[in-house]
Write an enzyme that holds these catalytic residues in place. Structure first.
Site, PDB file in Angstrom:
ATOM      1  N   ALA A   1      31.060  25.256  13.595  1.00  0.00           N
ATOM      2  CA  ALA A   1      29.607  25.072  13.733  1.00  0.00           C
ATOM      3  C   ALA A   1      29.346  23.569  13.876  1.00  0.00           C
ATOM      4  CB  ALA A   1      28.906  25.616  12.495  1.00  0.00           C
TER       5      ALA A   1
ATOM      6  N   GLY B   1      33.719  28.216  12.526  1.00  0.00           N
ATOM      7  CA  GLY B   1      33.006  29.101  13.438  1.00  0.00           C
ATOM      8  C   GLY B   1      33.800  29.351  14.708  1.00  0.00           C
TER       9      GLY B   1
ATOM     10  N   GLU C   1      35.998  32.062  13.979  1.00  0.00           N
ATOM     11  CA  GLU C   1      35.183  33.288  13.872  1.00  0.00           C
ATOM     12  C   GLU C   1      34.778  33.809  15.249  1.00  0.00           C
ATOM     13  OE1 GLU C   1      32.619  31.217  11.013  1.00  0.00           O
ATOM     14  OE2 GLU C   1      32.831  32.990   9.755  1.00  0.00           O
TER      15      GLU C   1
ATOM     16  N   GLU D   1      35.959  25.493   6.178  1.00  0.00           N
ATOM     17  CA  GLU D   1      34.621  25.448   5.566  1.00  0.00           C
ATOM     18  C   GLU D   1      34.676  25.045   4.098  1.00  0.00           C
ATOM     19  OE1 GLU D   1      35.726  27.765   7.567  1.00  0.00           O
ATOM     20  OE2 GLU D   1      34.144  28.546   8.858  1.00  0.00           O
TER      21      GLU D   1
HETATM   22  N1  T1G Z   1      30.359  19.341  14.010  1.00  0.00           N
HETATM   23  C1  T1G Z   1      29.850  18.185  14.485  1.00  0.00           C
HETATM   24  N2  T1G Z   1      30.585  17.102  14.817  1.00  0.00           N
HETATM   25  C2  T1G Z   1      31.918  17.203  14.653  1.00  0.00           C
HETATM   26  C3  T1G Z   1      32.532  18.373  14.158  1.00  0.00           C
HETATM   27  C4  T1G Z   1      31.687  19.473  13.840  1.00  0.00           C
HETATM   28  N3  T1G Z   1      32.179  20.627  13.397  1.00  0.00           N
HETATM   29  N4  T1G Z   1      33.874  18.144  14.096  1.00  0.00           N
HETATM   30  C5  T1G Z   1      34.076  16.899  14.540  1.00  0.00           C
HETATM   31  N5  T1G Z   1      32.915  16.334  14.876  1.00  0.00           N
HETATM   32  C6  T1G Z   1      32.729  14.983  15.411  1.00  0.00           C
HETATM   33  C7  T1G Z   1      33.134  13.920  14.423  1.00  0.00           C
HETATM   34  O1  T1G Z   1      32.057  13.610  13.559  1.00  0.00           O
HETATM   35  C8  T1G Z   1      33.488  12.780  15.353  1.00  0.00           C
HETATM   36  O2  T1G Z   1      32.267  12.213  15.804  1.00  0.00           O
HETATM   37  C9  T1G Z   1      34.107  13.472  16.563  1.00  0.00           C
HETATM   38  O3  T1G Z   1      33.640  14.834  16.508  1.00  0.00           O
HETATM   39  C10 T1G Z   1      35.626  13.487  16.531  1.00  0.00           C
HETATM   40  O4  T1G Z   1      35.980  14.020  15.248  1.00  0.00           O
HETATM   41  C11 T1G Z   1      29.596  29.151  10.314  1.00  0.00           C
HETATM   42  C12 T1G Z   1      29.570  26.910   8.886  1.00  0.00           C
HETATM   43  C13 T1G Z   1      38.224  19.023  15.026  1.00  0.00           C
HETATM   44  C14 T1G Z   1      40.268  18.434  13.700  1.00  0.00           C
HETATM   45  O5  T1G Z   1      35.040  21.617   9.489  1.00  0.00           O
HETATM   46  O6  T1G Z   1      38.330  18.873  11.373  1.00  0.00           O
HETATM   47  O7  T1G Z   1      32.039  26.308  11.236  1.00  0.00           O
HETATM   48  O8  T1G Z   1      32.620   9.903  14.864  1.00  0.00           O
HETATM   49  O9  T1G Z   1      37.162  11.939  14.449  1.00  0.00           O
HETATM   50  O10 T1G Z   1      40.466  13.326  14.205  1.00  0.00           O
HETATM   51  O11 T1G Z   1      31.669  29.465   9.356  1.00  0.00           O
HETATM   52  O12 T1G Z   1      36.972  16.714  13.770  1.00  0.00           O
HETATM   53  O13 T1G Z   1      33.203  10.414  17.261  1.00  0.00           O
HETATM   54  O14 T1G Z   1      30.792  10.391  16.514  1.00  0.00           O
HETATM   55  O15 T1G Z   1      37.429  14.180  13.258  1.00  0.00           O
HETATM   56  O16 T1G Z   1      40.579  14.418  16.549  1.00  0.00           O
HETATM   57  C15 T1G Z   1      33.929  23.955  10.383  1.00  0.00           C
HETATM   58  C16 T1G Z   1      35.628  19.602  11.369  1.00  0.00           C
HETATM   59  C17 T1G Z   1      32.466  23.587  10.467  1.00  0.00           C
HETATM   60  C18 T1G Z   1      36.009  21.053  11.581  1.00  0.00           C
HETATM   61  C19 T1G Z   1      39.259  16.783  15.279  1.00  0.00           C
HETATM   62  N6  T1G Z   1      34.715  23.054  11.192  1.00  0.00           N
HETATM   63  N7  T1G Z   1      36.263  18.734  12.333  1.00  0.00           N
HETATM   64  O17 T1G Z   1      39.776  15.710  14.545  1.00  0.00           O
HETATM   65  O18 T1G Z   1      38.422  13.816  15.571  1.00  0.00           O
HETATM   66  S1  T1G Z   1      31.494  24.617   9.404  1.00  0.00           S
HETATM   67  C20 T1G Z   1      35.201  21.928  10.647  1.00  0.00           C
HETATM   68  C21 T1G Z   1      37.591  18.394  12.199  1.00  0.00           C
HETATM   69  C22 T1G Z   1      31.537  26.134  10.154  1.00  0.00           C
HETATM   70  C23 T1G Z   1      30.965  28.518  10.127  1.00  0.00           C
HETATM   71  C24 T1G Z   1      30.930  27.251   9.364  1.00  0.00           C
HETATM   72  C25 T1G Z   1      38.078  17.363  13.166  1.00  0.00           C
HETATM   73  C26 T1G Z   1      38.954  17.942  14.301  1.00  0.00           C
HETATM   74  P1  T1G Z   1      32.218  10.622  16.139  1.00  0.00           P
HETATM   75  P2  T1G Z   1      37.268  13.422  14.522  1.00  0.00           P
HETATM   76  P3  T1G Z   1      39.901  14.249  15.239  1.00  0.00           P
END
Ligand code: T1G
Length: 684
Positions: free
Chosen positions: A63, A102, A105, A125
């Protein structure tokens, strides 16, 4: 903003593309586009099967976290996933990069999943204080099995596509052109009926031994200490084994909403962005390019030098490590080999990877060998004269443009840089022990450090999988500087009537991995000791003078058995009592709240001073230092975020309550007083 969702037909197979850089987060436009195109494909007789794929570096990474806390925009993700699953035509997920949260999912809502072997799938999450809120806790166990679903949801750690395939979460691993294979697979299954809908499966839920949940909890007890999300994830996976899908998703939705508004989720979501913000250098243009680092030199093969070297070797960067004598060199490289072998025994590296890493190491007794290095890190003991001598010699040996770094924990980088003719190439790279394990790296910016040297440091930190934070030059930089008032007050509390175990217990119950005295015993009570046993000015001096240097000596603030299990020490209590008597200090009952105010509130005050002196770029950087350098509980955000949750005014009140006991060495940060006065926060 252009529509991130488009389509492309390959005969009877329609590809629904998402192009939403940087990570295809499932923001509102993506969700709307997915529903629109699934409905269009379903209604189009020319379409017999669908592939959902993502452009760029990864399948949906979850998400869009930046939408959290804002008014929801329909459709929300559960609706999107349900709509994909309900499609009357087979939908295949084509997975590359990281299908997370997500994203995983959405893949589960698809009827089939194909993936590249390099792909990963996960439910992170829990790291955001949440749980999969779009059916993941209910579809996951039904497709991947309870054991893997439990591991993914409660630990938050992604699994490889291979592991996912072995468990049935991925139908087929494909090499080479993912889209070509996904379209071929869609053609293979286009006439298959009934469609395998994840939510309707229950074959993987039969005969699940309910003890699996208690056993998992016992085996991962650390995860459940203080944090509420891991238990919530475990509970919802358990519900999947006990209730029909329709009831399970309602329970999931309710728990998700409850967690989302909780303090721990808010703190973790704050920290997610704080960690990423730390890599940004204020006032340095994005156009500044890093210097190329092809070979690293490390001076000193001690614990730090060896650990530092391992970071680069593991990342595939050759290292020349230099020592004064063969015995020290052999001891250092021997410890590196031992550490790698133990990592291989735990299955975290293959023996081939160990050989590859060690093969990049060039041990040397010849200082001149450093001439071939692009980055040289000095890791000898904390003595300014020794460091200045080394940097003076480096100045005459290192090639032009080489970056010269000191791993010093406290000392003045400007003074070290002044020992060279190239202060613009000098900075601090403060690794935390054990250097090959701890993720924090303080990048200490000298007055003359060039911008591209800083940019290089931040880039190389990412390459060696460290979380780097820029610190200004001051005694102890950010983390250790805040440790000083904490340790000082902790020791004073002992003389006033607290015990080491009481102080430590307060910190552990707060959520720290260990308290000040447990940490001193682990790191070494003798760190920073003046080494003169006749000079006894503190309890610590008294312990060091009688060889109670901590765990490594079997005794420190605590006594240790052969398995390093600690127990309160009567001898230490005697030393404390004698000290208190000598100083004429009356023992008294000390409350836990006083311990919090004197050790944690003083840390916040120091953090505010670091900010007002410009030694940290932002309050959230201080939080990143304390989470990654000292294990501050992420679900409390970090010292400055936590101070905001307490309230700057309450912090000031508490410090005023303690001011007499804090003594004349203590002074208020003006910034803290201003924040308290104006009701302002550090981090929001
Ligand atoms: N949403 C918004 N921005 C995100 C994002 C996300 N999920 N993931 C990364 N970014 C942005 C981050 O802030 C950065 O921005 C850029 O992307 C590169 O990220 C309903 C509720 C995918 C492994 O927790 O683990 O789904 O600083 O530096 O090292 O069940 O990003 O460049 O402006 O980390 O190559 C669940 C979180 C959400 C994954 C890549 N998903 N992201 O790592 O790059 S909750 C997560 C990561 C959800 C549902 C629930 C990592 C990555 P900027 P980065 P990276």
């Amino acid at each position: 903003m252009s529509d991130p969702i488009s389509t492309e037909d390959h005969g009877p197979v329609r590809i629904i593309w998402s192009d939403n850089p940087p990570v295809n987060a499932l923001g509102a436009a993506v969700r709307q586009g997915l529903v629109r195109e699934i409905e269009a494909a379903e209604a189009d007789d020319a379409v017999e099967a669908v592939v959902i794929a993502c452009k760029g570096r990864t399948f949906f990474a979850g998400a869009d976290i930046s939408e959290f806390g804002k008014p929801p925009v329909m459709p929300w993700l559960p609706t999107v996933v349900d709509r994909i699953e309900a499609c009357e035509k087979p939908v295949v997920a084509a997975i590359h990069g990281t299908a997370l949260g997500g994203g995983c999912e959405v893949a589960l809502g698809c009827h089939y999943r194909v993936a590249l072997p390099s792909a990963k799938l996960g439910f992170p999450e829990v790291n955001l204080g949440l749980l999969p809120g779009a059916g993941g806790t209910q579809r996951g166990p039904r497709v991947a099995g309870v054991e893997l679903a439990l591991q993914m949801a409660v630990t938050g750690k992604p699994v490889s596509a291979q592991v996912a395939a072995d468990a049935g979460l991925v139908n087929r691993l494909v090499e080479g052109d993912l889209i070509e294979h996904a379209v071929a697979y869609a053609n293979e299954v286009k006439d298959t009926r009934p469609l395998p809908r994840s939510s309707q499966r229950d074959d993987r839920l039969q005969d699940v031994d309910p003890s699996i949940f208690e056993e998992f909890k016992k085996k991962n007890a650390k995860l459940f200490r203080g944090d509420v999300a891991p238990a919530a994830n475990l509970e919802l996976v358990r519900i999947a084994t006990e209730k029909p899908y329709e009831e399970g998703v309602i329970a999931e939705r309710n728990k998700f909403m409850e967690l989302m508004v909780g303090d721990q989720a808010k703190a973790r979501q704050y920290f997610f962005f704080a960690e990423r913000k730390a890599s940004k250098i204020e006032g340095v243009s994005d156009d500044v390019q890093p210097r190329e680092i092809k070979r690293v030199g490390v001076i000193g093969a001690g614990t730090m030098g060896g650990g530092i070297s391992m970071n680069f070797l593991t990342a595939g960067i050759p290292v020349t490590i230099v020592e004064m004598n063969q015995e020290a060199l052999d001891r250092g490289t021997g410890i590196m080999r031992k550490n790698y072998d133990s990592t291989a025994r735990k299955g975290r590296m293959t023996p081939e990877q160990v050989e590859q890493a060690m093969g990049l190491l060039k041990p040397s007794l010849n200082f001149d060998d450093l001439a071939e290095c692009d980055l040289i890190i000095e890791a000898v003991y904390e003595n300014m004269d020794v460091k200045k001598d080394i940097f003076g010699r480096l100045d005459g040996i290192a090639r032009k443009g080489a970056i010269l770094a000191s791993n010093t924990s406290y000392l003045d980088i400007n003074e070290i840089a002044a020992a060279t003719s190239r202060p613009q190439d000098v900075l601090g790279l403060h690794f935390f022990s054990p250097a090959n394990i701890m993720k924090l790296l303080e990048v200490v910016r000298g007055d003359k450090t060039a911008d591209d040297v800083l940019v290089t440091a931040m880039a190389i930190a990412k390459k060696i999988r460290k979380v780097a934070v820029i610190a200004g030059v001051c005694y102890g930089f950010i983390g250790n500087r805040m440790l000083i008032p904490r340790q000082l007050e902790a020791e004073k509390l002992l003389m006033e009537g607290a015990t080491p175990q009481q102080v430590d217990k307060v910190h552990v119950e707060f959520g720290m991995p260990m308290g000040p005295f447990q940490m001193a015993d682990l790191a070494g009570v003798d760190i920073g000791w003046h080494r003169d046993p006749s000079r006894i000015e503190s309890i610590r001096d008294a312990l060091c003078a009688i060889d109670r240097w901590g765990q490594k000596k079997g005794a420190g603030f605590y006594d240790y058995d052969e398995n390093r299990r600690p127990s309160p020490s009567e001898k230490v209590q005697g030393i404390i009592d004698d000290f208190a008597k000598q100083k004429g200090i009356e023992k008294r009952e000390i409350s836990d709240q006083e311990i919090i105010e004197r050790t944690l509130y003083t840390m916040v005050n120091e953090g505010a001073k670091i900010l007002e002196e410009g030694k940290a770029q932002r309050a959230s950087d201080i939080d990143v230092v304390w989470v990654y350098g000292y294990g501050w509980p992420v679900y409390r955000g970090g010292p400055m975020y936590w101070a905001d949750s307490v309230g700057a005014d309450k912090i000031v009140e508490g410090l005023k309550r303690q001011q007499e006991r804090l003594g004349d060495k203590f002074s208020f940060s003006q910034l803290l007083l201003d924040k308290a006065e104006k009701g302002e926060k550090f981090t929001r």
